[in-house]
Scaffold this active site. Structure first.
Site, short mmCIF file in Angstrom:
data_model
loop_
_atom_site.label_atom_id
_atom_site.label_comp_id
_atom_site.label_asym_id
_atom_site.label_seq_id
_atom_site.Cartn_x
_atom_site.Cartn_y
_atom_site.Cartn_z
N LEU A 573 0.86 -1.18 0.00
CA LEU A 573 0.00 0.00 0.00
C LEU A 573 0.89 1.23 0.00
O LEU A 573 2.01 1.21 0.54
CB LEU A 573 -0.91 0.02 1.23
N ASP A 574 0.39 2.32 -0.60
CA ASP A 574 1.16 3.56 -0.58
C ASP A 574 1.37 4.03 0.86
O ASP A 574 0.62 3.66 1.77
CB ASP A 574 0.42 4.64 -1.38
N THR A 575 2.36 4.88 1.04
CA THR A 575 2.71 5.34 2.38
C THR A 575 1.52 5.99 3.08
O THR A 575 1.26 5.74 4.26
CB THR A 575 3.88 6.34 2.30
#
Length: 734
Positions: A573-575
């Site tokens: 998942l993106d940050t």
């Protein structure tokens, strides 16, 4: 001079073509051309290059006994060639034919000598086939072993013996088919190889089913000792497939077509390579694999059985075979498949001719797509070895992805210690004297300008780079990679000062579900799934860490995930994105989940549901479709399905539910921004129009994740409750 191709660099290909045209054979000596091999370090060796066509023309004009005598002379020339390496400067005056080789001079000369020796041995075998007394004496020598040197105690045949035997069989097929079959069926003699197997298979009358079955049964024992791609059964199956294709216009109930189809099904029960027989027919490959499986098998058992078959039969890693068998057992077989074949080739020292041929065929398949076969499977040491040997160039499109994977590696067993490669002299340097450190660094940065790990490594650790001038305007570069992952060190430091010091804080990584195979986390925002090894240096923050590093630093999960492929990471998942994140706790689970959730996967049961708050750019809300499918402009198979859950008219914000199967980087964010529905705070894709004080991160949450459990094959769904900041934003919008 096909035996030289693949050994020299692309810049020397023109010189090699000129040498091929300069031969006018009148004796054995004229069939060889003097040249100099030189590697990137400047080591050179004089060699004699054999021109096979010239030698063939010369031998065709001579009686067989005289041709055999000339063949012995050619062997002496090959054995005497290239036994010493000297600096290149000492040879420039003696030869103008300088060829730059990919690998080291010593290894290249040894490989050339081995190739030329096998070529001559096979040609000698073809000549010996005209005299059955010589064939009988050679066969007796192989069987008795009294006058034959063996490489080890197992009695492995020497490469020249194997090549000579195959040449005899191929020529006897034309001269004396009965003798050829009798010689080829002997299981105590070497393996046949694809050429001899194809010649023997051509003798079979496919119109007689009993003849086909008898041939397959007679050669079954001999085929079991060979790689499946080189067996007689594979060649028979290929002929039957071609004949079935010729009958495609005939009715399916036609007796001839039915007989050929049944014969093909029978041949597939022997040792065949389905990727060779059915290169594009996934359904046929699946039918072939079903003979080894039972209906009650779990996916893990199927994967284990097929992995053993791939390893035992040494099947070629062709793309359709890889995808089909991985789908059939719901497991990513590619890493095991490719690593087994390449590892066998690396261990082989040229003494086993069949293994060498299999390794080269497998390498050719891998080099068609090194990113998917090597980088995505994190076979980074094999990639670094091919990079050093010149099989992969640093200008290849897979090189930046390779560097990114090196940066994210946590285990020394995956990450190479150093990278060695040749690159052209930078265009800004007109000569070797004008090549400065800054010019070299700029050229290295240009190889992967968007890789933050590579940029940080070169700028912060300039001492790790060594460069040497190489022949023909090249530079040999060595880059040492750091052994310590800074984010893991930061996580361990945080664990030592936290309470309790030996466990992950539940508030940091809340667990949604956990069993012996997987753990599902509700990833908080502002925490990366994984970072590269120099992230702390790049960000200037000694406390920067990520989910994988936190798990490695914990006593609860550290020992479990440390030995798992990619440390259990099967997706990311993106940050700034929160929500469901699944981590594998063993290799079987990692292989299954990687197949289901990887960027190349399209498994229907693997579904990811996201909740997003989007800014509405369309003035008239009635013109916005309440549901739709957004397709990627570069790949139509990559799509995002969305539906509008609710409009917040006063704030002109929409709450959307998005579903995806594949997970390309920023896929949902890019697709929604292109549709005029940029996610709040996604300034990178939506610009200033989506800025808002309501939330301080991209308003995207992975709400649900559906997958097939790797052990039980049960379809399970995990739900992640919305984070506090997301819930508060929705409340304020209401």
């Amino acid at each position: 001079m096909h035996q030289v191709r693949g050994l020299v660099q692309r810049a020397s290909a023109a010189t090699l073509r000129l040498l091929e045209k300069r031969v006018a054979p009148h004796d054995v000596g004229a069939c060889f051309i003097g040249a100099v091999f030189v590697d990137g370090s400047g080591e050179a060796s004089p060699v004699q290059l054999l021109h096979p066509v010239a030698l063939q023309r010369l031998l065709a004009e001579l009686p067989k006994h005289e041709a055999l005598h000339r063949m012995q002379e050619a062997k002496k020339v090959v054995l005497a060639s290239g036994h010493s390496t000297v600096p290149l400067a000492t040879l420039y005056g003696n030869s103008s034919h300088v060829l730059c080789v990919k690998d080291t001079t010593q290894r290249t000369v040894a490989e050339l000598r081995s190739r030329q020796s096998r070529l001559l041995a096979k040609a000698e075998g073809r000549l010996m086939a005209h005299d059955l007394r010589l064939v009988e004496a050679f066969t007796h020598r192989l069987l008795s072993g009294e006058e034959t040197r063996r490489q080890d105690e197992k009695g492995v045949f020497l490469p020249d013996e194997v090549a000579m035997y195959r040449g005899i069989v191929e020529e006897l097929v034309r001269l004396n088919p009965q003798a050829a079959v009798a010689l080829a069926m002997n299981t105590k003699l070497p393996s046949l190889g694809s050429g001899a197997s194809a010649a023997l298979a051509a003798l079979v009358n496919l119109d007689v089913p009993s003849a086909t079955l008898s041939f397959l049964e007679n050669f079954a024992c001999k085929d079991e000792a060979s790689a499946a791609s080189e067996t007689s059964a594979t060649q028979i199956a290929v002929r039957l497939r071609n004949k079935l294709w010729e009958l495609r216009e005939v009715s399916a109930d036609d007796p001839t077509r039915v007989a050929v189809r049944d014969a093909l099904a029978t041949a597939c029960r022997f040792n065949v390579d389905p990727g060779v027989v059915f290169p594009t027919d996934a359904a046929a490959i699946q039918r072939w694999s079903s003979q080894f499986l039972r209906e009650e098998m779990w996916p893990v058992e199927r994967g284990r059985v097929l992995a053993d078959i791939v390893r035992g039969k040494r099947l070629m890693p062709r793309r359709v075979s890889l995808d089909c068998l991985s789908n059939w057992c719901l497991t990513d077989l590619e890493r095991t498949w490719v690593s087994t074949l390449l590892q066998d080739g690396d261990d082989a020292d040229g003494t086993r001719c069949s293994d060498t041929a299999v390794y080269r065929s497998a390498l050719a398949c891998v080099l068609k797509d090194p990113k998917r076969c090597l980088v995505d499977s994190r076979l980074l040491r094999q990639y670094a070895l091919l990079l050093k040997r010149g099989e992969v160039e640093p200008a290849h499109s897979s090189f930046p992805h390779f560097l990114e994977e090196c940066g994210e590696c946590h285990g020394d067993g995956e990450r190479p210690e150093e990278l060695t490669f040749l690159m052209p002299l930078p265009s800004s340097s007109t000569s070797a004297s004008s090549l400065g450190p800054q010019t070299l660094m700029d050229a290295l940065l240009a190889l992967a300008p968007h890789c933050s790990y590579w940029r940080t490594l070169l700028r912060a650790e300039e001492a790790v780079v060594e460069a040497f001038l190489a022949p023909q305007g090249n530079v040999q570069v060595k880059v040492k990679l750091p052994r310590v992952h800074e984010c893991v060190e930061a996580a361990m430091q945080a664990a030592r000062i936290s309470e309790p010091p030996s466990a992950l804080a539940p508030s940091c990584l809340p667990v949604i579900f956990e069993d012996e195979d997987i753990v599902v986390l509700n990833k908080p925002p502002h925490l990366a799934t994984s970072r590269h090894a120099l992230s702390c240096t790049q960000l200037g923050d000694a406390t920067a860490t990520d989910v994988v590093s936190l798990m490695l630093a914990s006593t609860r999960y550290g020992d479990t995930v440390r030995g798992v492929f990619r440390q259990g990471q099967v997706h990311r998942l993106d940050t700034e994105t929160s929500g469901c994140l699944v981590i594998a706790k063993n290799d079987c689970a990692a292989a299954s989940l990687r197949h289901q959730m990887g960027t190349s996967a399209a498994y229907s049961q693997s579904s990811k549901v996201y909740i997003a708050l989007c800014a509405v750019m369309e003035p008239d809300l009635r013109r916005i479709p309440l549901r739709g499918v957004l397709r990627d402009p570069l790949d139509a198979k990559i799509c995002t399905k969305y539906r509008v859950v609710r409009f917040f008219r006063r704030s002109r914000v929409a709450l959307l539910e998005c579903r995806i199967q594949q997970g390309k980087k920023h896929q949902i964010r890019r697709h929604l921004a292109a549709a005029g529905l940029p996610i709040l705070q996604d300034v990178e894709h939506g610009g200033a129009a989506c800025s808002t004080p309501l939330i301080n991160r991209v308003a995207l949450h992975a709400a649900a994740l559906t997958l097939v459990h790797p052990r039980t094959a049960e379809v399970v769904t995990f739900l992640a409750p919305m984070t506090r900041d997301f819930t508060e934003t929705v409340r304020q919008l209401e």
